[in-house]
Design a protein around this motif. Structure first.
Motif, PDB file in Angstrom:
ATOM      1  N   ALA A 270       0.851  -1.197   0.000  1.00 26.97           N
ATOM      2  CA  ALA A 270       0.000   0.000   0.000  1.00 26.97           C
ATOM      3  C   ALA A 270       0.879   1.236   0.000  1.00 26.97           C
ATOM      4  CB  ALA A 270      -0.926  -0.003   1.203  1.00 26.97           C
ATOM      5  N   PHE A 271       0.636   2.120  -0.956  1.00 26.58           N
ATOM      6  CA  PHE A 271       1.340   3.395  -1.016  1.00 26.58           C
ATOM      7  C   PHE A 271       0.509   4.446  -0.269  1.00 26.58           C
ATOM      8  CE2 PHE A 271       4.053   2.664  -5.100  1.00 26.58           C
ATOM      9  CZ  PHE A 271       4.855   1.799  -4.399  1.00 26.58           C
ATOM     10  N   HIS A 272       0.528   5.678  -0.778  1.00 29.35           N
ATOM     11  CA  HIS A 272      -0.124   6.771  -0.046  1.00 29.35           C
ATOM     12  C   HIS A 272      -1.639   6.619   0.000  1.00 29.35           C
ATOM     13  CE1 HIS A 272      -0.340  10.588   1.934  1.00 29.35           C
ATOM     14  NE2 HIS A 272      -1.146  11.075   1.012  1.00 29.35           N
ATOM     15  N   TRP A 273      -2.249   6.220  -1.123  1.00 25.52           N
ATOM     16  CA  TRP A 273      -3.714   6.084  -1.151  1.00 25.52           C
ATOM     17  C   TRP A 273      -4.085   4.719  -0.593  1.00 25.52           C
ATOM     18  CZ3 TRP A 273      -4.443  10.858  -1.553  1.00 25.52           C
ATOM     19  CH2 TRP A 273      -3.788  11.640  -2.495  1.00 25.52           C
ATOM     20  N   VAL A 274      -3.754   4.514   0.654  1.00 27.75           N
ATOM     21  CA  VAL A 274      -3.923   3.211   1.302  1.00 27.75           C
ATOM     22  C   VAL A 274      -5.380   2.761   1.315  1.00 27.75           C
ATOM     23  CG1 VAL A 274      -3.983   4.361   3.559  1.00 27.75           C
ATOM     24  CG2 VAL A 274      -3.482   1.936   3.443  1.00 27.75           C
ATOM     25  N   VAL A 275      -6.305   3.696   1.423  1.00 23.40           N
ATOM     26  CA  VAL A 275      -7.737   3.339   1.443  1.00 23.40           C
ATOM     27  C   VAL A 275      -8.140   2.699   0.122  1.00 23.40           C
ATOM     28  CG1 VAL A 275     -10.071   4.221   1.780  1.00 23.40           C
ATOM     29  CG2 VAL A 275      -8.168   5.261   3.019  1.00 23.40           C
ATOM     30  N   GLU A 276      -7.529   3.133  -0.965  1.00 24.82           N
ATOM     31  CA  GLU A 276      -7.816   2.584  -2.284  1.00 24.82           C
ATOM     32  C   GLU A 276      -7.010   1.318  -2.545  1.00 24.82           C
ATOM     33  OE1 GLU A 276      -9.774   2.590  -6.075  1.00 24.82           O
ATOM     34  OE2 GLU A 276     -10.166   3.625  -4.182  1.00 24.82           O
ATOM     35  N   ASP A 277      -5.764   1.296  -2.102  1.00 24.28           N
ATOM     36  CA  ASP A 277      -4.903   0.136  -2.336  1.00 24.28           C
ATOM     37  C   ASP A 277      -5.393  -1.116  -1.620  1.00 24.28           C
ATOM     38  OD1 ASP A 277      -2.854   0.830  -4.131  1.00 24.28           O
ATOM     39  OD2 ASP A 277      -1.706   1.851  -2.581  1.00 24.28           O
ATOM     40  N   ARG A 278      -5.816  -0.956  -0.363  1.00 24.36           N
ATOM     41  CA  ARG A 278      -6.153  -2.111   0.472  1.00 24.36           C
ATOM     42  C   ARG A 278      -7.530  -1.932   1.102  1.00 24.36           C
ATOM     43  NH1 ARG A 278      -2.031  -5.237   2.282  1.00 24.36           N
ATOM     44  NH2 ARG A 278      -3.773  -6.578   2.863  1.00 24.36           N
ATOM     45  N   THR A 279      -8.522  -1.660   0.265  1.00 25.02           N
ATOM     46  CA  THR A 279      -9.853  -1.299   0.759  1.00 25.02           C
ATOM     47  C   THR A 279     -10.444  -2.355   1.686  1.00 25.02           C
ATOM     48  OG1 THR A 279     -10.261  -0.085  -1.292  1.00 25.02           O
ATOM     49  CG2 THR A 279     -12.163  -0.567   0.090  1.00 25.02           C
ATOM     50  N   GLU A 280     -10.417  -3.603   1.272  1.00 23.93           N
ATOM     51  CA  GLU A 280     -11.051  -4.656   2.077  1.00 23.93           C
ATOM     52  C   GLU A 280     -10.355  -4.818   3.427  1.00 23.93           C
ATOM     53  OE1 GLU A 280     -12.300  -9.393   1.774  1.00 23.93           O
ATOM     54  OE2 GLU A 280     -11.576  -8.330  -0.009  1.00 23.93           O
ATOM     55  N   SER A 281      -9.031  -4.850   3.416  1.00 24.08           N
ATOM     56  CA  SER A 281      -8.283  -4.982   4.670  1.00 24.08           C
ATOM     57  C   SER A 281      -8.463  -3.741   5.537  1.00 24.08           C
ATOM     58  CB  SER A 281      -6.802  -5.196   4.379  1.00 24.08           C
ATOM     59  OG  SER A 281      -6.585  -6.437   3.756  1.00 24.08           O
ATOM     60  N   TYR A 282      -8.501  -2.573   4.895  1.00 18.15           N
ATOM     61  CA  TYR A 282      -8.706  -1.335   5.634  1.00 18.15           C
ATOM     62  C   TYR A 282     -10.049  -1.359   6.354  1.00 18.15           C
ATOM     63  CZ  TYR A 282      -8.345   3.648   6.688  1.00 18.15           C
ATOM     64  OH  TYR A 282      -8.254   4.859   7.337  1.00 18.15           O
ATOM     65  N   ARG A 283     -11.101  -1.744   5.631  1.00 17.87           N
ATOM     66  CA  ARG A 283     -12.434  -1.829   6.232  1.00 17.87           C
ATOM     67  C   ARG A 283     -12.439  -2.797   7.407  1.00 17.87           C
ATOM     68  NH1 ARG A 283     -15.012  -2.155   0.905  1.00 17.87           N
ATOM     69  NH2 ARG A 283     -14.881  -4.405   1.194  1.00 17.87           N
ATOM     70  N   HIS A 284     -11.847  -3.966   7.185  1.00 20.19           N
ATOM     71  CA  HIS A 284     -11.855  -5.003   8.215  1.00 20.19           C
ATOM     72  C   HIS A 284     -11.144  -4.539   9.480  1.00 20.19           C
ATOM     73  CE1 HIS A 284     -11.703  -8.977  10.036  1.00 20.19           C
ATOM     74  NE2 HIS A 284     -10.403  -8.791  10.226  1.00 20.19           N
ATOM     75  N   ARG A 285      -9.960  -3.981   9.331  1.00 21.39           N
ATOM     76  CA  ARG A 285      -9.194  -3.560  10.507  1.00 21.39           C
ATOM     77  C   ARG A 285      -9.857  -2.371  11.198  1.00 21.39           C
ATOM     78  NH1 ARG A 285      -2.737  -4.471   9.177  1.00 21.39           N
ATOM     79  NH2 ARG A 285      -3.030  -6.254   7.774  1.00 21.39           N
ATOM     80  N   LEU A 286     -10.436  -1.472  10.405  1.00 23.06           N
ATOM     81  CA  LEU A 286     -11.131  -0.326  10.993  1.00 23.06           C
ATOM     82  C   LEU A 286     -12.339  -0.788  11.796  1.00 23.06           C
ATOM     83  CD1 LEU A 286     -11.662   2.682  11.387  1.00 23.06           C
ATOM     84  CD2 LEU A 286     -12.802   2.707   9.149  1.00 23.06           C
ATOM     85  N   ARG A 287     -13.157  -1.654  11.230  1.00 25.14           N
ATOM     86  CA  ARG A 287     -14.356  -2.136  11.941  1.00 25.14           C
ATOM     87  C   ARG A 287     -13.968  -2.859  13.230  1.00 25.14           C
ATOM     88  NH1 ARG A 287     -18.951  -4.079   7.639  1.00 25.14           N
ATOM     89  NH2 ARG A 287     -20.284  -3.665   9.427  1.00 25.14           N
ATOM     90  N   SER A 288     -12.923  -3.642  13.163  1.00 29.91           N
ATOM     91  CA  SER A 288     -12.472  -4.370  14.346  1.00 29.91           C
ATOM     92  C   SER A 288     -12.014  -3.406  15.430  1.00 29.91           C
ATOM     93  CB  SER A 288     -11.334  -5.321  13.961  1.00 29.91           C
ATOM     94  OG  SER A 288     -10.842  -6.001  15.101  1.00 29.91           O
ATOM     95  N   PHE A 289     -11.273  -2.384  15.041  1.00 28.82           N
ATOM     96  CA  PHE A 289     -10.792  -1.399  16.033  1.00 28.82           C
ATOM     97  C   PHE A 289     -11.947  -0.639  16.643  1.00 28.82           C
ATOM     98  CE2 PHE A 289      -9.366   2.972  16.967  1.00 28.82           C
ATOM     99  CZ  PHE A 289      -8.480   2.692  17.981  1.00 28.82           C
ATOM    100  N   LEU A 290     -12.906  -0.219  15.828  1.00 28.95           N
ATOM    101  CA  LEU A 290     -14.042   0.535  16.339  1.00 28.95           C
ATOM    102  C   LEU A 290     -14.853  -0.293  17.344  1.00 28.95           C
ATOM    103  CD1 LEU A 290     -15.353   2.325  13.113  1.00 28.95           C
ATOM    104  CD2 LEU A 290     -13.879   3.266  14.910  1.00 28.95           C
ATOM    105  N   ALA A 291     -14.971  -1.581  17.064  1.00 24.89           N
ATOM    106  CA  ALA A 291     -15.797  -2.444  17.915  1.00 24.89           C
ATOM    107  C   ALA A 291     -15.049  -3.004  19.115  1.00 24.89           C
ATOM    108  CB  ALA A 291     -16.351  -3.595  17.076  1.00 24.89           C
ATOM    109  N   GLU A 292     -13.762  -3.321  18.924  1.00 20.43           N
ATOM    110  CA  GLU A 292     -13.037  -4.062  19.954  1.00 20.43           C
ATOM    111  C   GLU A 292     -11.757  -3.397  20.438  1.00 20.43           C
ATOM    112  OE1 GLU A 292     -12.319  -7.858  18.197  1.00 20.43           O
ATOM    113  OE2 GLU A 292     -14.417  -8.136  17.584  1.00 20.43           O
ATOM    114  N   GLY A 293     -11.355  -2.306  19.786  1.00 18.78           N
ATOM    115  CA  GLY A 293     -10.108  -1.652  20.161  1.00 18.78           C
ATOM    116  C   GLY A 293      -8.875  -2.338  19.634  1.00 18.78           C
ATOM    117  N   GLU A 294      -9.054  -3.330  18.754  1.00 11.19           N
ATOM    118  CA  GLU A 294      -7.934  -4.055  18.155  1.00 11.19           C
ATOM    119  C   GLU A 294      -8.173  -4.167  16.650  1.00 11.19           C
ATOM    120  OE1 GLU A 294      -5.178  -5.149  19.509  1.00 11.19           O
ATOM    121  OE2 GLU A 294      -5.667  -4.730  21.607  1.00 11.19           O
ATOM    122  N   PRO A 295      -7.135  -3.927  15.819  1.00 11.22           N
ATOM    123  CA  PRO A 295      -7.323  -4.037  14.371  1.00 11.22           C
ATOM    124  C   PRO A 295      -7.403  -5.477  13.906  1.00 11.22           C
ATOM    125  CG  PRO A 295      -5.027  -3.522  14.881  1.00 11.22           C
ATOM    126  CD  PRO A 295      -5.780  -3.491  16.183  1.00 11.22           C
TER     127      PRO A 295
END
Length: 295
Positions: A270-295
């Motif tokens: 993933a380069f600078h546009w990480v949200v575009e490069d790794r969208t699925e992983s970004y979503r997954h880790r973000l949702r996990s952090f929001l819910a559990e405090g862990e990516p």
């Protein structure tokens, strides 16, 4: 997938005051259906998730992330002042200091209570300032390839900040610069046409190109070197594209040491546009952090 025209049609508008200027701000807002909450049209009890983009993007950056988070949480994704479908007329400050003031007034009108901030690039600088100045107002903080300390500006943005450069380039030259920025900022060789066209769409007018130049010249390193990073109390995730050369992961490592409660989660390939490069992983880790405090 959502194209930029659909995203624009989905945005709301409001006015904020920044340094005495009344500015229109466009923002995307969504969340669980009100009927499914309590029947009274109230948002969920959890802090809303506010997404902040950088330069030269707009809230469309979050098109494949914010709607997914909105399945469980209220989300708000504004266009910064001078960007996207927000005010672009000349005569107001676009610095991250001014964007922090914009965010403060926007949230004052939309939110009652703390928020979670998810931010990329200069949006990260805005989020860091806001979290340091309002520690009780930020519950969680997610920073992705964010400007901080003395990590910015970069040469590409500096060049766009010269009014003569914009004039000399003209419409086709500015478009070519944007093609380069959005193409080279991705890990893969072939940008998604929807991403490329969507990112360029707001800059397709003379007023917008002048606004882009004003946005670029407003990149002020002092606005991040002066932050009291130790004052930030929010639980923080540094969700960082590992291969970025514009905002290297070494700055994320520094943030991890200086913030009170921060963890670093690297996204490879993933380069600078990480949200575009790794969208699925970004979503997954973000949702996990929001819910559990862990990516």
């Amino acid at each position: 997938m959502v194209d930029h025209e659909t995203w624009t049609a989905r945005q709301d508008r409001t006015e904020v005051t920044v340094d005495g200027h009344e500015l229109e701000v466009a923002y995307y807002e969504s969340g669980p259906e009100h009927e499914e909450i309590d029947g009274d049209g109230e948002w969920p009890d959890e802090p809303p998730v506010v997404f902040l983009h950088g330069i030269p993007t707009w809230s469309f950056l979050w098109r494949d992330v914010a709607p997914a988070i909105a399945e469980d949480r209220r989300v708000i994704a504004p266009d910064l002042a001078g960007y996207g479908n927000s005010a672009m007329h000349d005569g107001f400050d676009r610095s991250i200091r001014a964007q922090e003031a914009m965010l403060d007034d926007l949230l004052d009108g939309l939110v009652d209570g703390p928020v979670t901030l998810v931010a990329h690039d200069i949006g990260g600088g805005v989020a860091l300032r806001y979290a340091a100045d309002n520690p009780d107002a930020v519950d969680q903080l997610v920073l992705s390839n964010a400007v901080c300390y003395d990590s910015w500006p970069v040469e590409f943005i500096n060049d766009l900040g010269l009014p003569s450069t914009i004039a000399e380039l003209g419409a086709e030259g500015v478009e070519a610069k944007l093609d380069y920025a959005f193409g080279e900022g991705l890990y893969g060789d072939d940008p998604n046409p929807e991403f490329l066209e969507g990112m360029k769409a707001p800059w397709d007018s003379e007023q917008a190109r002048v606004s882009l130049s004003r946005n670029a010249v407003a990149t002020n390193t002092s606005h991040t070197t002066e932050i009291d990073y130790g004052a930030i109390t929010a639980e923080t995730l540094l969700l960082w594209g590992d291969d970025d050369v514009l905002q290297p992961v070494s700055y994320a490592e520094r943030l991890a040491e200086d913030l009170q409660d921060a963890q670093l989660s690297r996204l490879s390939e993933a380069f600078h546009w990480v949200v575009e490069d790794r969208t699925e992983s970004y979503r997954h880790r973000l949702r996990s952090f929001l819910a559990e405090g862990e990516p």
